[in-house]
Design an enzyme around this catalytic site. Structure first.
Site, PDB file in Angstrom:
ATOM      1  CB  SER A 152      -0.793   0.070   1.197  1.00 42.10           C
ATOM      2  OG  SER A 152      -1.472   1.305   1.316  1.00 42.10           O
TER       3      SER A 152
ATOM      4  CG  ASP B  19      -6.090  -3.127   2.972  1.00 43.55           C
ATOM      5  OD1 ASP B  19      -4.948  -2.799   3.854  1.00 43.55           O
ATOM      6  OD2 ASP B  19      -6.664  -2.259   2.135  1.00 43.55           O
ATOM      7  N   GLY B  20      -4.803  -4.533   6.193  1.00 44.97           N
ATOM      8  CA  GLY B  20      -4.675  -4.096   7.529  1.00 44.97           C
ATOM      9  C   GLY B  20      -3.817  -4.842   8.391  1.00 44.97           C
TER      10      GLY B  20
ATOM     11  CG  HIS C 283      -9.280  -0.358  -0.752  1.00 45.57           C
ATOM     12  ND1 HIS C 283      -8.675  -0.634   0.598  1.00 45.57           N
ATOM     13  CD2 HIS C 283     -10.798  -0.519  -0.530  1.00 45.57           C
ATOM     14  CE1 HIS C 283      -9.907  -0.906   1.365  1.00 45.57           C
ATOM     15  NE2 HIS C 283     -10.973  -0.856   0.690  1.00 45.57           N
TER      16      HIS C 283
ATOM     17  CG  MET D  69     -11.702  -3.503   4.814  1.00 46.95           C
ATOM     18  SD  MET D  69     -10.188  -3.272   4.043  1.00 46.95           S
ATOM     19  CE  MET D  69      -9.526  -2.102   5.324  1.00 46.95           C
TER      20      MET D  69
ATOM     21  CG  MET E 243      -9.025   6.597   1.920  1.00 42.74           C
ATOM     22  SD  MET E 243      -8.074   6.569   3.778  1.00 42.74           S
ATOM     23  CE  MET E 243      -6.955   5.169   3.721  1.00 42.74           C
TER      24      MET E 243
ATOM     25  CG  ASP F  90      -5.404   2.258   0.781  1.00 44.24           C
ATOM     26  OD1 ASP F  90      -6.111   1.394   0.631  1.00 44.24           O
ATOM     27  OD2 ASP F  90      -4.088   2.094   1.072  1.00 44.24           O
TER      28      ASP F  90
ATOM     29  CG  MET G 239     -11.476   2.312   1.841  1.00 45.84           C
ATOM     30  SD  MET G 239     -10.186   2.545   2.841  1.00 45.84           S
ATOM     31  CE  MET G 239      -8.747   2.731   1.569  1.00 45.84           C
TER      32      MET G 239
ATOM     33  N   GLY H  58       1.628  -2.263   4.168  1.00 41.98           N
ATOM     34  CA  GLY H  58       1.941  -0.961   4.356  1.00 41.98           C
ATOM     35  C   GLY H  58       3.126  -0.891   4.938  1.00 41.98           C
ATOM     36  CB  SER H  59       3.516   0.054   8.582  1.00 42.98           C
ATOM     37  OG  SER H  59       2.631   1.003   8.760  1.00 42.98           O
TER      38      SER H  59
ATOM     39  CG  HIS I 162      -3.789  -1.842  -1.802  1.00 45.65           C
ATOM     40  ND1 HIS I 162      -4.997  -2.792  -2.157  1.00 45.65           N
ATOM     41  CD2 HIS I 162      -4.381  -1.041  -0.805  1.00 45.65           C
ATOM     42  CE1 HIS I 162      -5.842  -2.630  -1.532  1.00 45.65           C
ATOM     43  NE2 HIS I 162      -5.764  -1.647  -0.690  1.00 45.65           N
TER      44      HIS I 162
END
Length: 225
Positions: free
Chosen positions: A9, A174-175, A65, A136, A36, A34, A67, A196-197, A32
């Protein structure tokens, strides 16, 4: 479904140097992205014009994705931009079957996302309309959250339904995906992992992708033996 895919991400990337950040993950299966809107989720990231520029310079395909509210109206434009995959939230769509068919008709794979508290059962009949189901594993809207183990039973139920139906639908999570949680998610039946991180927080993002893929693939192989 044994292929393990790692989709980093860019929410965790340096947005000032985004083109360079994309090159650092050139061994990923997809990027990915995101999107938003500060309505469906309490955060604001990027819109279609920026996604189109990312599409132009990315070394790997884009996995959007969305959102965003009113997905039925806005999601098709992302497919028109040539993205490999466009995922909308079931909670943001009035006509998810129609929308999934429209995304496919415009050349993108169709994905549908579910928030942690949204049950999967009402949507099992539309699995043939999808290429990917995104479950999620955190509340959507913010990066850096901890993995929610309460989502594992839902992943298992989704995997059982997909395997029982014979449709080729991937399960993305995801997450909170790390080298530790990817094993639990893969054991439950996920095979596409958004990180991501765990990727951009590493000194060598490409090496982090390789480690995640190796762990996920090993778990998936074990689950099918």
């Amino acid at each position: 479904m044994t292929q393990c895919c790692i989709n980093p991400s860019i929410l965790s990337a340096d947005f000032v140097n985004l083109e360079a950040e994309l090159q650092r993950i050139s061994n990923a299966d997809a990027v990915h992205v995101d999107v938003m809107d500060n309505h469906f989720v309490p955060n604001l990231t990027i819109g279609l014009p920026v996604v189109q520029r990312i599409q132009a310079v990315s070394p790997v395909p884009l996995d959007a994705h969305l959102m965003i509210a009113d997905a039925d109206r806005w999601a098709p434009g992302f497919a028109d931009a040539g993205l490999a995959s466009v995922t909308f939230h079931a909670e943001a769509s009035i006509a998810p079957v129609k929308l999934a068919r429209e995304l496919r008709s415009r050349g993108s794979k169709a994905g549908m996302a579910l928030r942690p508290a949204t049950p999967v059962e009402p949507y099992l009949d539309m699995l043939p309309e999808l290429d990917m189901l995104l479950i999620m594993t955190v509340e959507p809207g913010f990066g850096g959250q901890a993995f929610l183990d309460i989502t594992l039973p839902k992943i298992r139920r989704a995997r059982a339904a997909i395997d029982g139906s014979g449709v080729g639908v991937a399960i993305q999570v995801d997450g909170g995906i790390t080298e530790e949680t990817i094993t639990r998610a893969a054991e439950a039946g996920a095979n596409v992992f958004v990180a991501g991180s765990a990727v951009y927080g590493a000194d060598d993002p490409a090496a982090a992708i390789d480690r995640l893929r190796k762990k996920g693939a090993r778990t998936l192989r074990s689950a099918t033996e």
